[in-house]
Write a protein that holds these residues in place. Structure first.
Motif, short mmCIF file in Angstrom:
data_model
loop_
_atom_site.label_atom_id
_atom_site.label_comp_id
_atom_site.label_asym_id
_atom_site.label_seq_id
_atom_site.Cartn_x
_atom_site.Cartn_y
_atom_site.Cartn_z
N ALA A 40 26.09 2.78 -26.96
CA ALA A 40 27.14 3.00 -26.78
C ALA A 40 28.20 4.19 -26.13
O ALA A 40 29.05 4.54 -26.10
CB ALA A 40 27.65 3.22 -28.33
N LYS A 41 27.63 5.81 -26.97
CA LYS A 41 27.76 7.25 -26.42
C LYS A 41 27.28 6.93 -24.81
O LYS A 41 29.19 7.40 -24.74
CB LYS A 41 26.92 8.01 -27.18
CG LYS A 41 27.77 8.19 -28.89
CD LYS A 41 27.26 9.60 -29.32
CE LYS A 41 27.68 9.50 -30.94
NZ LYS A 41 26.76 10.38 -31.72
N LEU A 42 26.70 6.66 -24.23
CA LEU A 42 26.20 6.91 -22.85
C LEU A 42 27.41 5.63 -22.59
O LEU A 42 27.86 6.27 -21.11
CB LEU A 42 25.11 6.65 -22.88
CG LEU A 42 24.24 6.56 -21.26
CD1 LEU A 42 24.39 8.16 -20.87
CD2 LEU A 42 23.15 6.45 -20.97
N LEU A 43 27.94 4.35 -22.68
CA LEU A 43 28.34 3.57 -21.62
C LEU A 43 30.02 4.11 -22.07
O LEU A 43 30.47 4.15 -21.26
CB LEU A 43 28.57 2.24 -23.31
CG LEU A 43 28.56 1.70 -22.04
CD1 LEU A 43 27.70 0.99 -21.12
CD2 LEU A 43 28.44 -0.03 -22.78
N SER A 44 30.00 4.70 -23.31
CA SER A 44 31.33 5.38 -23.28
C SER A 44 31.60 6.61 -21.81
O SER A 44 33.12 6.81 -21.42
CB SER A 44 32.33 6.41 -24.50
OG SER A 44 31.28 7.22 -24.45
N TYR A 68 27.92 4.93 -17.82
CA TYR A 68 26.76 5.03 -17.67
C TYR A 68 26.40 3.88 -18.47
O TYR A 68 26.43 3.54 -19.94
CB TYR A 68 25.53 6.44 -17.49
CG TYR A 68 26.01 7.37 -16.88
CD1 TYR A 68 25.70 7.52 -15.28
CD2 TYR A 68 27.41 8.46 -16.95
CE1 TYR A 68 26.64 8.31 -14.65
CE2 TYR A 68 27.72 9.09 -16.85
CZ TYR A 68 27.23 9.07 -15.24
OH TYR A 68 27.60 10.55 -14.16
N TYR A 69 25.10 3.50 -18.29
CA TYR A 69 24.27 2.58 -19.33
C TYR A 69 23.23 2.99 -19.21
O TYR A 69 22.38 2.80 -17.79
CB TYR A 69 24.35 0.85 -18.45
CG TYR A 69 24.08 0.36 -19.12
CD1 TYR A 69 23.87 -0.21 -20.29
CD2 TYR A 69 23.08 -0.50 -19.13
CE1 TYR A 69 23.34 -1.35 -21.84
CE2 TYR A 69 21.85 -1.56 -19.44
CZ TYR A 69 22.29 -2.35 -20.21
OH TYR A 69 21.32 -2.81 -21.08
N ALA A 70 22.61 2.61 -20.73
CA ALA A 70 20.41 2.53 -19.76
C ALA A 70 20.41 1.35 -21.70
O ALA A 70 20.82 1.70 -22.37
CB ALA A 70 20.41 3.61 -21.13
N PRO A 71 19.36 0.72 -21.02
CA PRO A 71 18.89 -0.04 -22.08
C PRO A 71 18.06 0.45 -23.05
O PRO A 71 17.73 1.12 -23.56
CB PRO A 71 17.68 -0.90 -21.49
CG PRO A 71 17.64 0.08 -20.49
CD PRO A 71 18.32 0.92 -20.00
N ILE A 72 18.11 0.00 -24.53
CA ILE A 72 17.56 0.45 -25.85
C ILE A 72 16.06 -0.22 -25.88
O ILE A 72 15.47 -1.29 -25.50
CB ILE A 72 18.27 0.03 -26.99
CG1 ILE A 72 19.20 0.59 -27.16
CG2 ILE A 72 17.52 0.47 -28.10
CD1 ILE A 72 20.69 0.59 -27.86
N LEU A 73 15.06 0.51 -26.14
CA LEU A 73 13.91 -0.09 -25.88
C LEU A 73 13.16 0.83 -27.23
O LEU A 73 12.20 1.25 -27.94
CB LEU A 73 12.50 0.75 -24.56
CG LEU A 73 13.44 0.91 -23.01
CD1 LEU A 73 12.29 0.84 -22.31
CD2 LEU A 73 14.12 -0.98 -22.85
N HIS A 114 20.32 10.54 -15.34
CA HIS A 114 19.51 10.45 -14.91
C HIS A 114 18.41 9.92 -16.79
O HIS A 114 17.05 10.08 -17.21
CB HIS A 114 18.55 11.60 -14.85
CG HIS A 114 19.20 11.80 -13.85
ND1 HIS A 114 19.08 11.86 -12.43
CD2 HIS A 114 20.39 13.26 -13.61
CE1 HIS A 114 19.94 12.59 -11.41
NE2 HIS A 114 20.80 13.03 -12.53
N ILE A 115 18.92 9.16 -17.53
CA ILE A 115 18.93 8.45 -18.18
C ILE A 115 17.87 7.13 -18.38
O ILE A 115 19.06 6.57 -17.75
CB ILE A 115 19.26 8.66 -19.79
CG1 ILE A 115 19.64 10.05 -20.17
CG2 ILE A 115 19.06 8.13 -21.35
CD1 ILE A 115 20.93 9.94 -21.96
N LEU A 142 14.23 10.28 -20.30
CA LEU A 142 14.33 10.52 -18.33
C LEU A 142 13.54 10.20 -17.49
O LEU A 142 11.99 9.85 -17.59
CB LEU A 142 14.88 12.20 -18.18
CG LEU A 142 15.12 13.01 -19.19
CD1 LEU A 142 14.54 14.42 -19.18
CD2 LEU A 142 16.82 12.55 -18.86
N TRP A 143 14.29 9.59 -16.53
CA TRP A 143 13.09 9.53 -15.45
C TRP A 143 12.31 10.11 -14.80
O TRP A 143 12.14 11.61 -14.80
CB TRP A 143 13.97 8.64 -14.19
CG TRP A 143 14.96 7.60 -14.28
CD1 TRP A 143 16.25 7.50 -14.51
CD2 TRP A 143 14.25 6.12 -14.37
NE1 TRP A 143 16.27 6.18 -14.49
CE2 TRP A 143 15.49 5.11 -14.56
CE3 TRP A 143 12.84 5.75 -14.17
CZ2 TRP A 143 15.07 3.88 -14.95
CZ3 TRP A 143 13.11 4.71 -13.88
CH2 TRP A 143 13.45 3.72 -14.95
#
Length: 325
Positions: A287-291, A294-299, A261-262, A119-120
């Motif tokens: 993919a689940k978040l995008l559905s 929302y979008y968050a990168p993989i690190l 907030h992810i 989380l931020w």
């Protein structure tokens, strides 16, 4: 059916997000490179005197320093959703990392699972013009995994071996005052030495000898955070018992409020496991978040890398995800 496709072009190391595409939900967009930079900076920042934005009241270390993380696994659920157990208890288990926090020295023991999300930090969300999710709701901290799935006292923050004590918390007028709570002070335990005495005197559960009872510190007690860090340093080494635990109130929510907030999904790779297993799980989370819009990168989270490079972004780790609703 409306279908929205976000393509991540792996061959050229370019993705729609990196190129400046608008965030699907309309929230302020943060390019992947900036996400990595902010997370590594927050991880490296050692600040033990965080102050609440707007009031200047003292807050716990998590407010401006280090990162709040959650480990999860892939399954027939959304990774940020609260489990039935968490909803019934009223809290969810997270953990906190920072560059000066002692972690186990053996491969894979630094985190509870091989993948999850971060989380931020409140200060980063404020800087980004967002309403910080962790401004309210953080309850308590334990120096080690407290096995809180079996603890129902005071939202997982009560002392396992005895009655939960109700007592006045340290006087505070900050925005988290209705959530922050800890048991240590009410038991007369105010220092790391006193906490260690409690730990050393507890023989533990015969069925789970490594899982000793712990009292919790108020999440906005700066001395509590200092004690937690000190305790982990004292018990560092080959026999160190895993990660810490931070309990966060569910706030009568399914977990959906966490989505915007992810900051990122993370994965770790260990020598004794298929290296693609944790990355594949992170791709499914993405993919689940995008559905959900929302979008968050993989690190990649790598505890063997230099501290300033704890998180790293690789274009080839991202997924190409057709989604619909």
């Amino acid at each position: 059916m409306n279908v929205w496709i976000m393509s991540l072009f792996l061959s050229g190391g370019l993705c729609a997000a990196q190129a400046g595409a608008a965030a699907p939900s309309g929230q302020p967009f943060v390019p992947a490179e900036d996400v990595v930079q902010r997370l590594n900076q927050r991880y490296m920042l050692v600040d033990n005197s965080c102050r609440e934005q707007g009031t200047n009241f003292a807050r716990g270390h998590y407010y401006c320093s280090g990162l709040i993380m959650r480990g999860t696994d892939d399954g027939y659920f959304l990774p940020w959703e609260h489990s039935p157990n968490s909803i019934a208890r009223g809290s969810v288990s997270f953990f906190w990392i920072r560059q000066d926090l002692a972690v186990p020295v053996f491969d894979g023991a630094e985190v509870p699972t091989r993948s999850g999300f971060v989380l931020w930090a409140p200060q980063d969300e404020i800087d980004l013009g967002r309403e910080p999710i962790l401004d309210q709701g953080v309850i308590c901290i334990f120096p080690f995994d407290a096995v809180t799935y079996s603890v129902w006292k005071n939202r997982g923050c009560g002392y396992k071996r005895g009655p939960t004590l109700t007592y006045p918390q340290p006087e505070a007028l900050h925005r988290n005052m209705w959530y922050a709570w800890g048991q240590c002070e009410g038991m007369g335990i105010k220092t790391a030495d006193q906490w260690m005495a409690l730990w050393n005197n507890d023989l533990g559960d015969p069925q789970l000898p490594d899982q000793r009872a712990q009292c919790s510190w108020n999440a906005d007690s700066q001395s509590g955070w200092d004690n937690m860090i000190s305790i982990r340093k004292r018990l560092s080494g080959p026999n160190m018992y895993g990660w810490n635990e931070v309990m966060v109130d569910t706030r009568d929510d399914s977990g959906a409020m966490l989505m915007p907030h992810i900051a990122a999904f993370w994965y770790v790779q260990v020598s004794w496991e298929d290296p693609m297993q944790s990355l594949s799980a992170a791709r499914i989370y993405q993919a689940k978040l995008l559905s959900q819009g929302y979008y968050a990168p993989i690190l990649r989270l790598d505890f063997s890398a230099p501290s300033s490079q704890r998180f790293s972004y690789r274009a080839e780790d991202q997924g190409s995800i057709p989604l619909g609703n």
